[in-house]
Design an enzyme around this catalytic site. Structure first.
Site, mmCIF file in Angstrom:
data_model
loop_
_atom_site.group_PDB
_atom_site.id
_atom_site.type_symbol
_atom_site.label_atom_id
_atom_site.label_comp_id
_atom_site.label_asym_id
_atom_site.label_seq_id
_atom_site.Cartn_x
_atom_site.Cartn_y
_atom_site.Cartn_z
ATOM 1 N N GLY A 64 6.325 1.328 0.364
ATOM 2 C CA GLY A 64 5.372 1.782 -0.652
ATOM 3 C C GLY A 64 5.443 0.924 -1.895
ATOM 4 N N TYR A 65 4.895 -0.275 -1.831
ATOM 5 C CA TYR A 65 4.844 -1.171 -2.999
ATOM 6 C C TYR A 65 3.425 -1.197 -3.583
ATOM 7 C CZ TYR A 65 9.393 -3.683 -2.808
ATOM 8 O OH TYR A 65 10.715 -4.034 -2.876
ATOM 9 N N GLU A 73 11.904 -9.926 2.835
ATOM 10 C CA GLU A 73 10.638 -9.737 3.556
ATOM 11 C C GLU A 73 10.061 -11.091 3.950
ATOM 12 O OE1 GLU A 73 7.715 -7.508 1.370
ATOM 13 O OE2 GLU A 73 6.272 -7.524 3.025
HETATM 14 C C1 LIG Z 1 -2.035 -6.449 6.840
HETATM 15 C C2 LIG Z 1 -1.407 -6.068 5.536
HETATM 16 C C3 LIG Z 1 -0.259 -5.311 5.538
HETATM 17 C C4 LIG Z 1 0.318 -4.898 4.333
HETATM 18 N N1 LIG Z 1 1.402 -4.058 4.363
HETATM 19 C C5 LIG Z 1 1.884 -3.569 3.192
HETATM 20 C C6 LIG Z 1 2.913 -2.586 3.197
HETATM 21 O O1 LIG Z 1 3.391 -2.161 4.257
HETATM 22 N N2 LIG Z 1 3.329 -2.107 2.015
HETATM 23 C C7 LIG Z 1 2.842 -2.553 0.823
HETATM 24 O O2 LIG Z 1 3.302 -2.095 -0.215
HETATM 25 N N3 LIG Z 1 1.846 -3.480 0.784
HETATM 26 C C8 LIG Z 1 1.349 -3.981 1.935
HETATM 27 N N4 LIG Z 1 0.326 -4.895 1.910
HETATM 28 C C9 LIG Z 1 -0.263 -5.272 0.628
HETATM 29 C C10 LIG Z 1 -0.022 -6.705 0.198
HETATM 30 O O3 LIG Z 1 1.295 -6.870 -0.255
HETATM 31 C C11 LIG Z 1 -1.068 -7.042 -0.856
HETATM 32 O O4 LIG Z 1 -2.337 -7.000 -0.229
HETATM 33 C C12 LIG Z 1 -0.826 -8.394 -1.480
HETATM 34 O O5 LIG Z 1 0.304 -8.369 -2.311
HETATM 35 C C13 LIG Z 1 -2.049 -8.881 -2.305
HETATM 36 O O6 LIG Z 1 -2.424 -7.915 -3.212
HETATM 37 P P1 LIG Z 1 -3.955 -7.445 -3.315
HETATM 38 O O7 LIG Z 1 -4.426 -7.081 -1.968
HETATM 39 O O8 LIG Z 1 -4.025 -6.415 -4.389
HETATM 40 O O9 LIG Z 1 -4.751 -8.748 -3.746
HETATM 41 P P2 LIG Z 1 -4.847 -9.343 -5.218
HETATM 42 O O10 LIG Z 1 -3.488 -9.390 -5.817
HETATM 43 O O11 LIG Z 1 -5.917 -8.650 -5.959
HETATM 44 O O12 LIG Z 1 -5.310 -10.829 -4.923
HETATM 45 C C14 LIG Z 1 -6.694 -11.185 -4.701
HETATM 46 C C15 LIG Z 1 -6.767 -12.714 -4.635
HETATM 47 O O13 LIG Z 1 -6.388 -13.279 -5.910
HETATM 48 C C16 LIG Z 1 -5.348 -14.224 -5.741
HETATM 49 N N5 LIG Z 1 -4.393 -14.146 -6.841
HETATM 50 C C17 LIG Z 1 -3.870 -13.022 -7.381
HETATM 51 N N6 LIG Z 1 -2.999 -13.348 -8.368
HETATM 52 C C18 LIG Z 1 -2.970 -14.705 -8.423
HETATM 53 C C19 LIG Z 1 -2.259 -15.635 -9.228
HETATM 54 N N7 LIG Z 1 -1.401 -15.232 -10.171
HETATM 55 N N8 LIG Z 1 -2.460 -16.953 -9.002
HETATM 56 C C20 LIG Z 1 -3.314 -17.383 -8.041
HETATM 57 N N9 LIG Z 1 -4.040 -16.527 -7.248
HETATM 58 C C21 LIG Z 1 -3.854 -15.224 -7.443
HETATM 59 C C22 LIG Z 1 -4.647 -13.819 -4.439
HETATM 60 O O14 LIG Z 1 -3.961 -14.908 -3.848
HETATM 61 C C23 LIG Z 1 -5.818 -13.328 -3.604
HETATM 62 O O15 LIG Z 1 -6.456 -14.418 -2.994
HETATM 63 C C24 LIG Z 1 -0.244 -5.322 3.109
HETATM 64 C C25 LIG Z 1 -1.392 -6.133 3.112
HETATM 65 C C26 LIG Z 1 -1.974 -6.494 4.302
HETATM 66 C C27 LIG Z 1 -3.226 -7.340 4.268
#
Ligand SMILES: Cc1cc2nc3c(=O)[nH]c(=O)nc-3n(C[C@H](O)[C@H](O)[C@H](O)COP(=O)(O)OP(=O)(O)OC[C@H]3O[C@@H](n4cnc5c(N)ncnc54)[C@H](O)[C@@H]3O)c2cc1C
Length: 406
Positions: free
Chosen positions: A136-137, A253
């Site tokens: 749950g992150y 991870e």
């Molecule tokens: C299949 C799958 C499984 C997952 N499983 C889990 C799980 O079990 N538990 C959990 O907690 N999370 C989980 N996640 C979540 C995952 O960790 C997040 O989706 C990820 O950290 C990206 O966050 P976001 O989706 O909010 O995208 P955002 O952070 O909104 O990013 C959107 C875009 O902006 C870019 N971006 C954002 N910040 C920057 C920066 N500083 N510099 C350059 N580019 C940037 C990103 O690279 C991306 O292209 C999962 C995600 C997926 C797709």
């Protein structure tokens, strides 16, 4: 020290061959046809729990469920080479791909930050497969910028009362436990008000809602917390110091090895290509393009393998490379996606076929079986450059480290 003693301490090729044979004997006996089929059909990140759990329990019975853990907690004490052999043989035999949230994610932080009581409480259930964990992150609006998370935990006597939501929670529908980042303070920098809680998923007030991915699979969920009373003993480390633990966990991870699974996938693609182009002449342009693509991919897998082995061997000697997990995650992800693109190219029009994995076993297929896997894997793997930190974020971290070093 006499030369003969020193030489005996280094595992020889013969030791490696003996270990490989032992692993193969175990896999031959323990991997039932159903488990192998589940492994072959896995198009998502990990095999679904109904097949993943029995496989994990078989490993636990053998004493091989937590090989990387310290020996006193059930680790195997294998060399870097033995870990690589084990992972490679499992992948080549199509063993189910195990979800890492328990063994590889929360366990290392419990070992590093937990009290003795917490270790006794959480680790045995992970090792023997009784417990299934989820992470749950992320929250809506807090992914890459994780420190902005809003899920709140307020201390009330011997409990924390948790309210908020987590999203993209992989396999939460099967998990009986969750490790969760929660906001316990709003003063100071956002990172300074975060705590790390571990608790049961059957507590009153927790709701799990499925999210179906583009491939039609159900791996992801949104989890809602509505006045959930979590025992305060579930706090790992100190209140408001969860950010340090969260970052430590992310290193684990991202820190796994990618090449065993990549190489097994490549072997599969080579077999697919051989079958698909069997009737085409050797100078057929499409056949040659695919052959070149596979050869190029093999070079990239070999290069990543060499890097991973070096990093693993160094780590076991106590030498850490701070951005190695980020580099590995980036290269492994790009290769993984590249291979699935090749899979779709090889499957050709068959890649458009859709049949749920469960049903496919009940049908005589009018198309190569691997073609069913190709598109599902391709679609699921689009997410590989997002989860566990996006590729852009990995590049930022690598650049920050390299620039700081110069
Ligand atoms: C299949 C799958 C499984 C997952 N499983 C889990 C799980 O079990 N538990 C959990 O907690 N999370 C989980 N996640 C979540 C995952 O960790 C997040 O989706 C990820 O950290 C990206 O966050 P976001 O989706 O909010 O995208 P955002 O952070 O909104 O990013 C959107 C875009 O902006 C870019 N971006 C954002 N910040 C920057 C920066 N500083 N510099 C350059 N580019 C940037 C990103 O690279 C991306 O292209 C999962 C995600 C997926 C797709």
């Amino acid at each position: 020290m006499p030369a003969t003693t020193a030489a005996a301490a280094i595992p020889s090729d013969a030791d490696d061959a003996g270990f490989r044979a032992e692993v193969r004997r175990f896999l031959d006996a323990a991997l039932t046809p159903e488990l192998r089929l589940a492994g072959r059909r896995t198009a998502g990140i990990f095999t679904d729990a109904p097949a993943g759990r029995p496989w994990f329990r078989a490993l636990a019975k053998q004493g091989w469920s937590v090989p990387h853990w310290p020996v006193e907690w059930g680790g195997t004490g294998w060399t870097a080479r033995q870990h690589d052999i084990f992972a490679s043989e499992c992948a080549a035999a199509h063993a189910p791909a195990l979800a890492p949230q328990g063994v590889r994610m929360v366990a290392p932080v419990v070992l590093a930050y937990g009290t003795e009581e917490q270790k006794q409480r959480w680790l045995p259930g992970i090792r023997n497969g009784d417990d299934y964990w989820c992470q749950g992150y992320s929250e809506p609006g807090s992914g890459s910028d994780l420190a902005s998370l809003q899920c709140r935990a307020v201390r009330d006597g011997d409990h924390y009362v948790v309210n908020g939501t987590k999203i993209w929670t992989t396999h939460a529908q099967w998990a009986n436990r969750i490790f969760c980042l929660v906001r316990t303070s709003t003063s100071g920098k956002p990172q300074q008000g975060i705590s790390f809680l571990l608790f049961d998923m059957d507590l009153p007030g927790i709701t799990v809602r499925p999210i179906i991915s583009i491939s039609g699979d159900h791996e992801l969920n949104q989890v809602f917390f509505d006045d959930v009373r979590v025992p305060a003993s579930a706090l790992l480390g100190q209140e408001n110091q969860g950010w340090i633990i969260a970052k430590y966990l992310l290193v684990h991870e991202r820190g796994g090895t990618y090449t065993p699974a990549l190489r097994a996938r490549l072997v599969r693609l080579q077999a697919m290509a051989t079958a698909a182009f069997a009737t085409r002449p050797a100078d057929d342009a499409e056949r040659q393009a695919v052959a070149t693509g596979l050869a190029d991919a093999l070079c990239r897998v070999d290069a990543l393998h060499a890097l991973e082995q070096q990093v693993l061997a160094d780590r076991m000697r106590g030498v850490d490379h701070p951005v190695a997990p980020n580099v590995g995650k980036l290269l492994g992800t790009e290769l993984r996606q590249h291979l699935t693109e090749l899979a779709v190219t090889i499957a050709g029009p068959y890649a458009a076929a859709r049949l749920p994995a469960g049903e496919a076993g009940a049908h005589a297929l009018a198309l190569p079986e691997d073609a069913l896997w190709a598109m599902g894997t391709y679609l699921n793997d689009r997410a590989a450059s997002i989860y566990a930190g996006t590729n852009e974020v990995q590049r930022n971290l690598i650049a920050q480290h390299l620039l700081a070093a110069h």
